[in-house]
Design an enzyme around this catalytic site. Structure first.
Site, PDB file in Angstrom:
ATOM      1  CB  SER A 169      72.760 -25.084  49.579  1.00 38.19           C
ATOM      2  OG  SER A 169      71.373 -24.965  49.411  1.00 38.19           O
ATOM      3  CG  HIS A 219      72.692 -23.528  44.818  1.00 39.36           C
ATOM      4  ND1 HIS A 219      73.628 -22.681  45.374  1.00 39.36           N
ATOM      5  CD2 HIS A 219      71.662 -23.575  45.725  1.00 39.36           C
ATOM      6  CE1 HIS A 219      73.189 -22.245  46.539  1.00 39.36           C
ATOM      7  NE2 HIS A 219      72.004 -22.771  46.770  1.00 39.36           N
ATOM      8  CD  GLU A 233      76.400 -20.854  43.344  1.00 41.34           C
ATOM      9  OE1 GLU A 233      77.453 -20.211  43.530  1.00 41.34           O
ATOM     10  OE2 GLU A 233      75.906 -21.609  44.200  1.00 41.34           O
ATOM     11  CG  ASN A 254      75.547 -21.270  50.160  1.00 36.23           C
ATOM     12  OD1 ASN A 254      75.072 -20.170  50.417  1.00 36.23           O
ATOM     13  ND2 ASN A 254      74.780 -22.323  49.939  1.00 36.23           N
TER      14      ASN A 254
END
Length: 680
Positions: free
Chosen positions: A403, A424, A436, A474
């Protein structure tokens, strides 16, 4: 005749070909061309009927959306449909590929519809912030009734040929060449069959009310959903011409609304995100067998996504109990899909048969793609990749589902960093669209192209990102959460912040999300990165104090909120007292923060971080930020995304707002250059 429309006489029938590649979008030139062709059909006595068909692989996959943000040029689509309806000779729509939006409305304006086996039809306008504006809300109910029409129009769903034939939207499905079948059908019609002349089938008021409630719930009560419902109901209460006039007026108003501009922005941004010029000419690896390491919730979800994509999957674990739980979780998923009628049992059996489970690392030698989905700890992932490197065959693509960890550091634990990428996924991985695709420093174009190709096959939205802490999503979410934590010190409480952001459109506020995912996850990350913390930055200790108290969220029965046995949350005065004490210890006086202040500070923090990502090359397209936030983080689609919002505000006003935010956050706030982010 328009260059985008051509005609050909086939016996006594005029075939009208729409030729506007790649998807035959309903442009001004197309409308002009069809209108001219209908005039030709009307004026030539020896012609008995017309057939409207798309050249290439599709009929009309919608209107040219770029026109909707500008004044519409004549002839508009309703005028073209009116010409077809007033033409004394029947016109048959021959539909293949996709007949969507204005294309489907044009087909409904014809006297009959013949489809190919591969056809899908639908009215997606509501998902783009509008309602159908060329009779879709009036003609469709005359075929399928008001309750079904409400569902079709408000959901924007795509209906296959078999479903369209079943409810009478199609008159026939071609059993051979579509054009030949449609020409034969048209020649034998013998007269007009205008939908506008058909009565609307009466429906039970309770059934209509149920369809209306379901549509409003699914559509989050947005204005275009309510407007679409009312327009469909006009079909039973108003003369058809009055209803069509009202529908067009509502469409014209809504197409210039903020929702419509935002949703069109995302529509184009998502299509742009799928374009990768740097990968042009690069062949991805052939993938048949996917190995997923880790049978937890994330690993199981990735395995389901891969099975749904038609891959064979081997699920690998070190622990037999964990492996059994993961395998049963996957099988249980497919059993539930069958019981809910979402998947045929034969198909579910086929997918579960493609699953293998193993405790042996050696099975990795058969895999074309290995996806690691273990605990989010760098040392653990490096140990796993050392083993993967030993067992995986040469040329296999090795992907980490990290992540936020350093993909280069993970790749360094192998002898083949060129084959390593990040993939991801977002939880639940079999549901969430976003993936991602993280390119490491050494990742080959072949590896990156494979990640993109696999994500597309899984029907995901792949977004390329550079290797930086948190990647795109993130990284921005961390800035968002930090800003919300600062506002706890500045005068707000968790419930006010969550409420303000939920009113803005987020499904859940940040503190509700934190409780759901577990406060200890972010706590561990803060501890691991404590040595990197800017000593000048404001550090909010409130989340740490909650964790010290054992308040880890829903799983512990308390976090930012208190939770009853059934999971119902409530505001907890213990948390308010803790926040008050934290403010007092820092000598901070509580300010009054309005909901709009909260939302603006959140958006500004997102925009600033997005600008940093662009300047650092973590993302190469500003619009990819909005794609990531909308598809992976619950950013309300009708708000477009933080970049869309920033562009609506404008550079001067944005810089002024950012200066005020810097004063609030403190000297550690690093304002980014916003000019590149705002450039279209």
């Amino acid at each position: 005749m328009s260059t985008q429309v051509r005609t050909e006489r086939i016996g006594d029938v005029l075939a009208i070909f729409i030729d506007n590649p790649p998807v035959n979008a309903g442009s001004l030139a197309v409308r002009q061309g069809v209108l001219e062709a209908i005039e030709t059909l009307s004026s030539v006595p020896s012609l008995v009927a017309g057939v409207l068909i798309g050249a290439g692989n599709t009929f009309i996959a919608g209107s040219d959306l770029r026109e909707f943000g500008q004044p519409l040029e004549r002839p508009e689509l309703p005028a073209v449909i009116a010409a077809i309806e007033t033409c004394e000779k029947p016109v048959v729509a021959a539909l293949h590929g996709a007949a969507l939006g204005g294309g489907f409305e044009l087909a409904l304006g014809c006297d009959a519809r013949v489809g190919s086996q591969n056809l899908v039809v639908g009215l997606p306008e509501v998902t783009l912030g509008m309602i159908p504006g060329a009779g879709g809300t009036q003609r469709l109910p005359r075929l399928i009734g008001i309750p079904a029409a409400i569902e079709w129009v408000c959901s924007g769903k795509r209906v296959p040929a078999s479903g369209a034939l079943k409810v009478g939207v199609l008159d026939a499905i071609a059993d051979g060449d579509l054009l030949e079948c449609a020409v034969r059908f048209a020649a034998n019609m013998g007269g007009k069959r205008r939908l506008r002349d058909m009565p609307v089938t009466e429906a039970d008021t309770a059934e209509i009310a149920a369809a209306e409630a379901a549509a409003l719930r699914q559509g989050k009560g947005r204005p275009q959903v309510a407007a679409a419902i009312e327009a469909v109901k006009f079909s039973a209460t108003l003369p058809v011409d009055d209803a069509l006039t009202k529908e067009r007026a509502v469409f014209t108003e809504l197409r210039m609304s903020n929702d419509a501009f935002a949703l069109r922005h995302l529509f184009f941004s998502e299509r742009e995100a799928l374009k990768h010029p740097e990968l042009r000419g690069v062949d991805p690896a052939e993938i048949s067998l996917v190995a997923v390491i880790g049978a937890g919730t994330m690993g199981s979800g990735i395995a389901i996504a891969a099975l749904d994509g038609g891959f064979r999957v081997v699920l690998v674990e070190r622990d037999a109990q964990a492996l059994n739980r993961g395998t049963e979780r996957i099988k249980g998923h497919y059993e539930a899909q069958v019981s809910k009628g979402k998947l045929a049992k034969a198909e579910a059996d086929k997918r579960t048969a493609a699953l293998e489970s193993s405790l042996e690392w050696a099975v990795l030698g058969q895999a074309d793609l290995v996806i690691e989905a273990v605990f989010e700890d760098l040392a653990v992932k490096q140990e796993v990749f050392t083993q993967v490197d030993h067992f995986a065959k040469p040329g296999a693509i090795l992907a980490s589902n990290t992540s936020y960890l350093d993909v280069d550091a993970i790749a360094a634990s192998t002898s083949r960093p060129a084959d390593v990428i990040g993939l991801h996924f977002f939880s639940p991985a079999n549901v969430m669209k976003l993936v991602e695709v993280v390119r490491g420093r050494s990742s080959s174009k072949r590896a990156i192209a494979t990640g993109v190709a696999v994500a597309k096959r899984l029907r995901k939205m792949p977004v390329l990102t550079g290797n930086a802490f948190g990647f795109i999503g993130n990284r921005i979410y961390a800035a968002y959460r930090y800003q919300c934590e600062l506002m706890l010190e500045d005068g707000a409480y968790p419930n006010q912040i969550d409420s303000a952001l939920e009113k803005f459109g987020f499904a859940m506020g940040p503190f509700g999300v934190a409780d759901m995912s577990g406060l200890d996850i972010a706590w561990r990350m803060r501890q691991a990165r404590a040595h990197l913390r800017d000593p000048e930055a404001r550090y909010v200790s409130i989340p740490d104090r909650l964790c010290d108290m054992g308040r880890l969220g829903r799983k512990s029965g308390a976090g930012y909120y208190a939770y009853e046995t059934g999971g119902r949350k409530s505001v907890d005065q213990v948390v308010h007292q803790l926040i008050d004490e934290a403010r007092s210890q820092k000598g901070l006086a509580a300010q009054t923060l309005k909901d709009e202040d909260i939302v603006e500070r959140v958006l500004l923090s997102m925009v600033n971080e997005a600008a940093h990502l662009l300047s650092e090359g973590v993302t190469t397209r500003a619009s990819d930020v909005d794609v990531v936030l909308a598809n992976g983080y619950g950013f309300p689609r009708w708000q477009g995304g933080p970049v869309f919002w920033a562009r609506r505000v404008g550079l001067d006003a944005l810089n002024e707002k950012m200066s005020r935010l810097k004063q609030v956050v403190g000297p550690a706030f690093k304002a980014a250059d916003l000019s590149a982010l705002l450039a279209d």
